[in-house]
Motif scaffolding. Sequence first.
Motif, PDB file in Angstrom:
ATOM      1  N   TRP A 195      10.929  14.730   0.081  1.00 16.48           N
ATOM      2  CA  TRP A 195      10.959  15.239  -1.297  1.00 16.48           C
ATOM      3  C   TRP A 195      11.800  14.326  -2.197  1.00 16.48           C
ATOM      4  CZ3 TRP A 195       7.622  18.080  -3.467  1.00 16.48           C
ATOM      5  CH2 TRP A 195       7.043  19.200  -2.860  1.00 16.48           C
ATOM      6  N   ALA A 196      12.878  13.759  -1.668  1.00 16.96           N
ATOM      7  CA  ALA A 196      13.705  12.849  -2.464  1.00 16.96           C
ATOM      8  C   ALA A 196      12.885  11.646  -2.913  1.00 16.96           C
ATOM      9  CB  ALA A 196      14.929  12.408  -1.664  1.00 16.96           C
ATOM     10  N   VAL A 197      12.095  11.072  -2.003  1.00 19.40           N
ATOM     11  CA  VAL A 197      11.217   9.965  -2.374  1.00 19.40           C
ATOM     12  C   VAL A 197      10.239  10.416  -3.443  1.00 19.40           C
ATOM     13  CG1 VAL A 197       9.367   8.456  -1.535  1.00 19.40           C
ATOM     14  CG2 VAL A 197      11.437   8.783  -0.154  1.00 19.40           C
ATOM     15  N   GLU A 198       9.624  11.573  -3.249  1.00 19.80           N
ATOM     16  CA  GLU A 198       8.641  12.092  -4.207  1.00 19.80           C
ATOM     17  C   GLU A 198       9.263  12.287  -5.581  1.00 19.80           C
ATOM     18  OE1 GLU A 198       6.431  15.088  -6.483  1.00 19.80           O
ATOM     19  OE2 GLU A 198       8.496  15.207  -5.738  1.00 19.80           O
ATOM     20  N   ARG A 199      10.454  12.849  -5.660  1.00 22.91           N
ATOM     21  CA  ARG A 199      11.111  13.106  -6.953  1.00 22.91           C
ATOM     22  C   ARG A 199      11.564  11.809  -7.626  1.00 22.91           C
ATOM     23  NH1 ARG A 199       9.855  16.742  -9.868  1.00 22.91           N
ATOM     24  NH2 ARG A 199       7.982  15.948  -8.877  1.00 22.91           N
ATOM     25  N   LEU A 200      12.189  10.922  -6.877  1.00 23.23           N
ATOM     26  CA  LEU A 200      12.758   9.717  -7.482  1.00 23.23           C
ATOM     27  C   LEU A 200      11.677   8.798  -8.021  1.00 23.23           C
ATOM     28  CD1 LEU A 200      15.684   8.929  -5.025  1.00 23.23           C
ATOM     29  CD2 LEU A 200      15.780  10.025  -7.279  1.00 23.23           C
TER      30      LEU A 200
ATOM     31  N   ARG B 214       4.599  10.316  -0.686  1.00 22.34           N
ATOM     32  CA  ARG B 214       4.020   8.971  -0.675  1.00 22.34           C
ATOM     33  C   ARG B 214       4.901   7.978  -1.431  1.00 22.34           C
ATOM     34  NH1 ARG B 214      -1.152   8.213   0.833  1.00 22.34           N
ATOM     35  NH2 ARG B 214      -1.660   6.697  -0.785  1.00 22.34           N
ATOM     36  N   ALA B 215       4.956   6.774  -0.878  1.00 21.07           N
ATOM     37  CA  ALA B 215       5.791   5.729  -1.473  1.00 21.07           C
ATOM     38  C   ALA B 215       5.033   4.415  -1.531  1.00 21.07           C
ATOM     39  CB  ALA B 215       7.074   5.549  -0.662  1.00 21.07           C
ATOM     40  N   VAL B 216       5.448   3.570  -2.470  1.00 18.28           N
ATOM     41  CA  VAL B 216       5.073   2.158  -2.503  1.00 18.28           C
ATOM     42  C   VAL B 216       6.390   1.395  -2.548  1.00 18.28           C
ATOM     43  CG1 VAL B 216       3.953   0.317  -3.804  1.00 18.28           C
ATOM     44  CG2 VAL B 216       2.897   2.598  -3.709  1.00 18.28           C
ATOM     45  N   VAL B 217       6.582   0.464  -1.605  1.00 16.31           N
ATOM     46  CA  VAL B 217       7.857  -0.235  -1.519  1.00 16.31           C
ATOM     47  C   VAL B 217       7.645  -1.731  -1.365  1.00 16.31           C
ATOM     48  CG1 VAL B 217       8.945   1.771  -0.416  1.00 16.31           C
ATOM     49  CG2 VAL B 217       8.047  -0.081   1.007  1.00 16.31           C
ATOM     50  N   ARG B 218       8.700  -2.468  -1.628  1.00 13.49           N
ATOM     51  CA  ARG B 218       8.765  -3.882  -1.283  1.00 13.49           C
ATOM     52  C   ARG B 218      10.200  -4.201  -0.902  1.00 13.49           C
ATOM     53  NH1 ARG B 218      11.254  -6.712  -5.361  1.00 13.49           N
ATOM     54  NH2 ARG B 218      11.198  -5.826  -7.457  1.00 13.49           N
ATOM     55  N   ARG B 219      10.364  -5.235  -0.132  1.00 10.36           N
ATOM     56  CA  ARG B 219      11.703  -5.675   0.236  1.00 10.36           C
ATOM     57  C   ARG B 219      12.419  -6.183  -1.006  1.00 10.36           C
ATOM     58  NH1 ARG B 219      12.650  -3.320   4.947  1.00 10.36           N
ATOM     59  NH2 ARG B 219      10.622  -3.136   5.961  1.00 10.36           N
ATOM     60  N   ARG B 220      13.678  -5.903  -1.117  1.00 10.57           N
ATOM     61  CA  ARG B 220      14.395  -6.310  -2.325  1.00 10.57           C
ATOM     62  C   ARG B 220      14.568  -7.818  -2.412  1.00 10.57           C
ATOM     63  NH1 ARG B 220      19.458  -2.855  -4.118  1.00 10.57           N
ATOM     64  NH2 ARG B 220      19.070  -4.189  -5.926  1.00 10.57           N
ATOM     65  N   ASP B 221      14.435  -8.509  -1.273  1.00 10.79           N
ATOM     66  CA  ASP B 221      14.528  -9.968  -1.305  1.00 10.79           C
ATOM     67  C   ASP B 221      13.158 -10.620  -1.361  1.00 10.79           C
ATOM     68  OD1 ASP B 221      13.648  -9.277   1.179  1.00 10.79           O
ATOM     69  OD2 ASP B 221      15.181 -10.385   2.299  1.00 10.79           O
TER      70      ASP B 221
ATOM     71  N   PRO C  13       0.820  -1.209   0.000  1.00 13.38           N
ATOM     72  CA  PRO C  13       0.000   0.000   0.000  1.00 13.38           C
ATOM     73  C   PRO C  13       0.858   1.264   0.000  1.00 13.38           C
ATOM     74  CG  PRO C  13       0.052  -0.969   2.190  1.00 13.38           C
ATOM     75  CD  PRO C  13       0.729  -1.946   1.278  1.00 13.38           C
ATOM     76  N   ALA C  14       0.315   2.320  -0.606  1.00 15.77           N
ATOM     77  CA  ALA C  14       1.000   3.609  -0.599  1.00 15.77           C
ATOM     78  C   ALA C  14       0.891   4.239   0.786  1.00 15.77           C
ATOM     79  CB  ALA C  14       0.383   4.534  -1.647  1.00 15.77           C
ATOM     80  N   PHE C  15       1.926   4.933   1.203  1.00 15.91           N
ATOM     81  CA  PHE C  15       1.939   5.585   2.514  1.00 15.91           C
ATOM     82  C   PHE C  15       2.837   6.813   2.448  1.00 15.91           C
ATOM     83  CE2 PHE C  15       5.543   2.820   2.368  1.00 15.91           C
ATOM     84  CZ  PHE C  15       6.548   3.438   3.105  1.00 15.91           C
ATOM     85  N   ALA C  16       2.593   7.757   3.339  1.00 14.79           N
ATOM     86  CA  ALA C  16       3.404   8.967   3.421  1.00 14.79           C
ATOM     87  C   ALA C  16       4.704   8.660   4.160  1.00 14.79           C
ATOM     88  CB  ALA C  16       2.637  10.065   4.137  1.00 14.79           C
ATOM     89  N   THR C  17       5.823   9.034   3.578  1.00 19.15           N
ATOM     90  CA  THR C  17       7.115   8.745   4.202  1.00 19.15           C
ATOM     91  C   THR C  17       7.561   9.835   5.180  1.00 19.15           C
ATOM     92  OG1 THR C  17       8.308   9.780   2.356  1.00 19.15           O
ATOM     93  CG2 THR C  17       7.911   7.395   2.230  1.00 19.15           C
ATOM     94  N   LEU C  18       6.958  11.024   5.102  1.00 25.05           N
ATOM     95  CA  LEU C  18       7.430  12.129   5.942  1.00 25.05           C
ATOM     96  C   LEU C  18       7.391  11.789   7.432  1.00 25.05           C
ATOM     97  CD1 LEU C  18       8.519  14.986   6.212  1.00 25.05           C
ATOM     98  CD2 LEU C  18       6.179  15.841   6.061  1.00 25.05           C
ATOM     99  N   PRO C  19       6.316  11.193   7.975  1.00 21.78           N
ATOM    100  CA  PRO C  19       6.349  10.848   9.400  1.00 21.78           C
ATOM    101  C   PRO C  19       7.510   9.922   9.765  1.00 21.78           C
ATOM    102  CG  PRO C  19       4.093  10.741   8.569  1.00 21.78           C
ATOM    103  CD  PRO C  19       4.981  10.904   7.380  1.00 21.78           C
TER     104      PRO C  19
END
Length: 448
Positions: free
Chosen positions: A267-272, A425-432, A132-138
């Motif tokens: 902002w780095a997460v948002e831009r990348l 906001r980000a969507v992530v998964r573990r690289r493994d 799920p997408a979530f805000a990374t700022l907190p």
Amino acid sequence: MTTVTLPPGPSKPRAVQGVYALTVPHRGMRRMRDRYGDAFTVNVPTFGRAVVISDPAEVRQVFMTGPELADKSDRNLGRVLGPGSLFALDGDEHRRQRRLLVPPFHGRRLAVYQKIVEEETVRELASWPQGPAFATLPSMMRITLNIILRAVFGSAGAEFADLRELLPRMIKLGSRLAVLPVPRIDLGRWSPWGRFWAMRREYDAIVARLVADGRQDAKLDERDDILALMLQSRYDDGSRMSDSEIADQLLTLLAAGHETTATTLAWAVERLRRHPAVLSELVDEVDTGGDALREAAIIEVQRARPVIDFVGRQVLADRLQVGRWTVPKGYAVLVSITLMHDNESLFPNAQTFDPHRFLGTRPDLYQWIPYGGGGRRCLGAAFANMEMSVVLGTMLRDLTLVPTDEPGEHWHSRGVANAPSQGGRAVVRRRDAAPLPSTAAGDAGAGS
């Protein structure tokens, strides 16, 4: 006497200009530039009458001006952080304090803090949801707060926990009081300043206990934390910092080393996420142990999405010549960071997010100014850059950041700092872990 010469500007009342500046800070600056040119005169709360500049030669001149002619421009930050804060001091006293505070943020000390940064990042990343997408700022706020607390105080037991609970509330309110013309009336919990001063008294009591314990610590000279270094430091005349000076300077470090760094990381997460080609290059670099592009990307994030609007000076001389303008005593001269970083003559294709512009080169510190400039440039800049590089590198090493083609997030004012409107906001998964279904692929465009 030299005739006053000021650039044109709006004639609306101060309150109206203040509302405009608060509601549309970035668009407003660009509109003012388009209407009046690269310099204009404003009249806004907190700063009062001010000349806003963005011409590189004039900006350099302001940063090189001696403190006897023009010095600190922000009154409210000094009120929030205390009379002993670097933001409140000027002239010789500012230089005297600054010399004492430089050593913890340079040289081998930075290597000591790198391990703390990675440990706190790994701890926080373990809580990030996959899918799920979530805000990374907190999360970034928690990471940077724990880092600066450990760097400043080391291991502080119950006091550490108390500060971790108190400081976010205190810094959030103080950040808003620093930019809003709120009357300094103490009505307890019924007034903003009353609530802030109550929190400040709580903070002072905690720090007083830590200072007292530190002065009695037989192994103080073996500690690496900043408080220990402050307790051992001495002025040129051999005197030591007072308890109130230490409390004010520590609050300055805690505030400045927390919110702005966390906001830049969001902002780095948002831009990348909106520039997958750059993101892919950064992942490849992390996997090979490099960091040149990552450091360039951090510089570019700070250029393209500066979290602070202005830096400047208050005119103390009867007249201050700034390029084409002769500014009278009492005026502020404000450098618009947004307009400087948007300047096509300095940064070609300025609206394009392109870390490669800084690959293999360092920015001119009179043109790239997220940390201010001159004698008041942020003394924690090297610490913040190290911190952001380690946090970002750890995140890219351990997680896959899923790109998106959603529009870029807008600026949202949090008081002193301007954050992404959705919290990065980000969507992530573990690289493994197994890949997630792609939520979006492709770039939203160079100007997004």
